[in-house]
Design a protein around this motif. Structure first.
Motif, PDB file in Angstrom:
ATOM      1  N   ASN A   1      -0.773  18.496  -7.652  1.00 41.28           N
ATOM      2  CA  ASN A   1      -2.177  18.442  -7.227  1.00 41.28           C
ATOM      3  C   ASN A   1      -3.084  19.156  -8.231  1.00 41.28           C
ATOM      4  O   ASN A   1      -4.301  19.076  -8.121  1.00 41.28           O
TER       5      ASN A   1
ATOM      6  N   ARG B   1      -4.027   9.553   3.973  1.00 40.30           N
ATOM      7  CA  ARG B   1      -3.429   9.913   5.271  1.00 40.30           C
ATOM      8  C   ARG B   1      -4.493   9.984   6.365  1.00 40.30           C
ATOM      9  O   ARG B   1      -4.176   9.944   7.542  1.00 40.30           O
TER      10      ARG B   1
ATOM     11  N   GLY C   1      -2.973  13.283  -1.041  1.00 41.95           N
ATOM     12  CA  GLY C   1      -2.906  12.003  -0.322  1.00 41.95           C
ATOM     13  C   GLY C   1      -3.363  10.784  -1.093  1.00 41.95           C
ATOM     14  O   GLY C   1      -3.670   9.752  -0.503  1.00 41.95           O
ATOM     15  N   THR C   2      -3.359  10.829  -2.428  1.00 40.77           N
ATOM     16  CA  THR C   2      -3.848   9.672  -3.198  1.00 40.77           C
ATOM     17  C   THR C   2      -2.731   8.670  -3.520  1.00 40.77           C
ATOM     18  O   THR C   2      -3.003   7.591  -4.038  1.00 40.77           O
ATOM     19  N   GLY C   3      -1.471   9.045  -3.287  1.00 41.53           N
ATOM     20  CA  GLY C   3      -0.363   8.111  -3.495  1.00 41.53           C
ATOM     21  C   GLY C   3       0.554   8.469  -4.662  1.00 41.53           C
ATOM     22  O   GLY C   3       1.402   7.656  -5.064  1.00 41.53           O
ATOM     23  N   LYS C   4       0.425   9.674  -5.185  1.00 41.84           N
ATOM     24  CA  LYS C   4       1.248  10.097  -6.342  1.00 41.84           C
ATOM     25  C   LYS C   4       2.746  10.006  -6.059  1.00 41.84           C
ATOM     26  O   LYS C   4       3.512   9.470  -6.854  1.00 41.84           O
ATOM     27  N   THR C   5       3.136  10.569  -4.920  1.00 44.88           N
ATOM     28  CA  THR C   5       4.575  10.609  -4.615  1.00 44.88           C
ATOM     29  C   THR C   5       5.107   9.189  -4.433  1.00 44.88           C
ATOM     30  O   THR C   5       6.207   8.867  -4.894  1.00 44.88           O
ATOM     31  N   SER C   6       4.295   8.313  -3.805  1.00 46.83           N
ATOM     32  CA  SER C   6       4.736   6.925  -3.598  1.00 46.83           C
ATOM     33  C   SER C   6       5.019   6.259  -4.945  1.00 46.83           C
ATOM     34  O   SER C   6       6.048   5.592  -5.121  1.00 46.83           O
TER      35      SER C   6
ATOM     36  N   ARG D   1       0.850  -1.179   0.000  1.00 43.69           N
ATOM     37  CA  ARG D   1       0.000   0.000   0.000  1.00 43.69           C
ATOM     38  C   ARG D   1       0.895   1.242   0.000  1.00 43.69           C
ATOM     39  O   ARG D   1       1.978   1.187   0.567  1.00 43.69           O
TER      40      ARG D   1
HETATM   41  N1  LIG Z   1       5.319   2.463   1.882  1.00 45.20           N
HETATM   42  C1  LIG Z   1       4.107   2.821   2.314  1.00 45.20           C
HETATM   43  N2  LIG Z   1       3.353   1.943   2.991  1.00 45.20           N
HETATM   44  C2  LIG Z   1       2.145   2.289   3.426  1.00 45.20           C
HETATM   45  N3  LIG Z   1       1.589   3.486   3.230  1.00 45.20           N
HETATM   46  C3  LIG Z   1       2.313   4.381   2.572  1.00 45.20           C
HETATM   47  C4  LIG Z   1       3.586   4.118   2.057  1.00 45.20           C
HETATM   48  N4  LIG Z   1       4.039   5.190   1.422  1.00 45.20           N
HETATM   49  C5  LIG Z   1       3.089   6.104   1.537  1.00 45.20           C
HETATM   50  N5  LIG Z   1       2.061   5.642   2.224  1.00 45.20           N
HETATM   51  C6  LIG Z   1       0.848   6.346   2.579  1.00 45.20           C
HETATM   52  O1  LIG Z   1       0.109   6.708   1.421  1.00 45.20           O
HETATM   53  C7  LIG Z   1      -0.519   7.942   1.642  1.00 45.20           C
HETATM   54  C8  LIG Z   1      -0.329   8.945   0.559  1.00 45.20           C
HETATM   55  O2  LIG Z   1       0.919   8.822  -0.056  1.00 45.20           O
HETATM   56  P1  LIG Z   1       1.615   9.951  -0.935  1.00 45.20           P
HETATM   57  O3  LIG Z   1       2.390  10.836  -0.048  1.00 45.20           O
HETATM   58  O4  LIG Z   1       2.322   9.187  -1.995  1.00 45.20           O
HETATM   59  O5  LIG Z   1       0.387  10.778  -1.571  1.00 45.20           O
HETATM   60  P2  LIG Z   1       0.403  12.029  -2.559  1.00 45.20           P
HETATM   61  O6  LIG Z   1      -0.634  11.759  -3.577  1.00 45.20           O
HETATM   62  O7  LIG Z   1       1.757  12.292  -3.040  1.00 45.20           O
HETATM   63  O8  LIG Z   1      -0.084  13.211  -1.606  1.00 45.20           O
HETATM   64  P3  LIG Z   1       0.122  14.803  -1.785  1.00 45.20           P
HETATM   65  O9  LIG Z   1      -0.707  15.234  -2.952  1.00 45.20           O
HETATM   66  O10 LIG Z   1      -0.398  15.384  -0.504  1.00 45.20           O
HETATM   67  O11 LIG Z   1       1.568  15.047  -1.972  1.00 45.20           O
HETATM   68  C9  LIG Z   1      -0.026   8.403   2.985  1.00 45.20           C
HETATM   69  O12 LIG Z   1      -0.993   8.042   3.906  1.00 45.20           O
HETATM   70  C10 LIG Z   1       1.221   7.638   3.223  1.00 45.20           C
HETATM   71  O13 LIG Z   1       1.465   7.469   4.598  1.00 45.20           O
END
Ligand SMILES: Nc1ncnc2c1ncn2[C@@H]1O[C@H](COP(=O)(O)OP(=O)(O)OP(=O)(O)O)[C@@H](O)[C@H]1O
Ligand SMILES: [Mg+2]
Length: 230
Positions: free
Chosen positions: A190, A225, A95-100, A58
């Motif tokens: 975003n 988040r 917080g949808t997971g883009k950066t991940s 996740r």
């Molecule tokens: N390795 C991981 N395992 C579990 N959860 C994770 C992991 N990496 C990220 N997350 C969770 O996923 C969620 C969102 O991740 P991320 O930061 O990638 O979103 P985002 O789309 O980049 O957000 P933003 O637009 O605010 O930058 C957060 O709750 C984060 O804690």
């Protein structure tokens, strides 16, 4: 490697050896290593929170499978994509997971032995500004040259920066330089609406990013988040 210390025990730590008779300076054996380490230090690296990201974990495992497959294919062919100057661009709500997902691409590039600079855009602009404030034109040019030439530039949170003429000029110069030299960029933002993005970062920059990255990939869903029950 720290300034003032030569790991080979040859020079005074400056990376140069001075011939006292001729006053000529020649590079020490440690200099190539210094340059290599200097390159590696560009950007923040993979931030601690994202070091454990994985395709089967996740939040990535819960994302749209078609998009994840596309990004995984890109990561699998990372060498080819970097040589071709191709990138990826993710947009979606907070917080949808883009950066991940984007970090998985940067990790693939790092694992392939490529030079990768990971920055959130506000952090990058602050680093550029700091070189201006040093009053040292050469450190600005050196940073710009490195940002322009690294194999992959990862720009997280594009659009989160305060918009000024100076910011628009910096973003344009950097993106244009990489576009001209067919160098890859990975972007997260975003901002979904293209007109709003053009307003925030400039039409010419959006145009070049689109040619490098293709159309932005939507990463939709709730803010991960915040617990579901909240
Ligand atoms: N390795 C991981 N395992 C579990 N959860 C994770 C992991 N990496 C990220 N997350 C969770 O996923 C969620 C969102 O991740 P991320 O930061 O990638 O979103 P985002 O789309 O980049 O957000 P933003 O637009 O605010 O930058 C957060 O709750 C984060 O804690
Ligand atoms: Mg993010």
């Amino acid at each position: 490697m720290t300034e003032g210390y030569c790991p080979k025990g040859i020079c005074d730590g400056s990376g140069w050896l001075l011939d006292e008779e001729t006053s000529d300076a020649r590079p020490c054996e440690c200099r190539a290593q210094r340059i290599q380490e200097g390159r590696r230090r560009l950007g923040t690296g993979i931030p601690k929170r994202f070091r454990g990201v994985g395709w089967d974990r996740r939040p990535v495992v819960d994302m749209n499978p078609g998009i994840v497959r596309h990004v995984k294919d890109f990561a699998r062919k990372i060498d080819w994509n970097l040589e071709a100057g191709k990138g990826l661009w993710f947009y979606g709500d907070v917080g949808t997971g883009k950066t991940s997902l984007a970090m998985l691409v940067s990790k693939a590039a790092i694992d392939a032995g490529r030079d990768v600079a990971v920055y959130s855009v506000p952090h990058l602009l602050a680093d550029i500004k700091a070189t201006y404030e040093d009053g040292s034109g050469s450190s600005y040019l050196e940073l710009f040259r490195r940002l322009a030439s690294v194999d992959l530039l990862h720009l997280d949170d594009l659009g989160a920066e305060k918009r000024t003429e100076w910011v628009l000029e910096q973003l344009y110069s950097l993106v244009n330089e990489r576009w001209q030299n067919q160098r890859s960029i990975v972007v997260t933002t975003n901002i979904e609406d293209r007109d709003e993005l053009r307003e925030q970062i400039g039409r010419r920059t959006v145009s070049r990013l689109t040619e490098i990255c293709g159309d932005p990939l939507p990463i939709m869903g709730r803010d991960l988040r915040i617990p579901k029950s909240a």
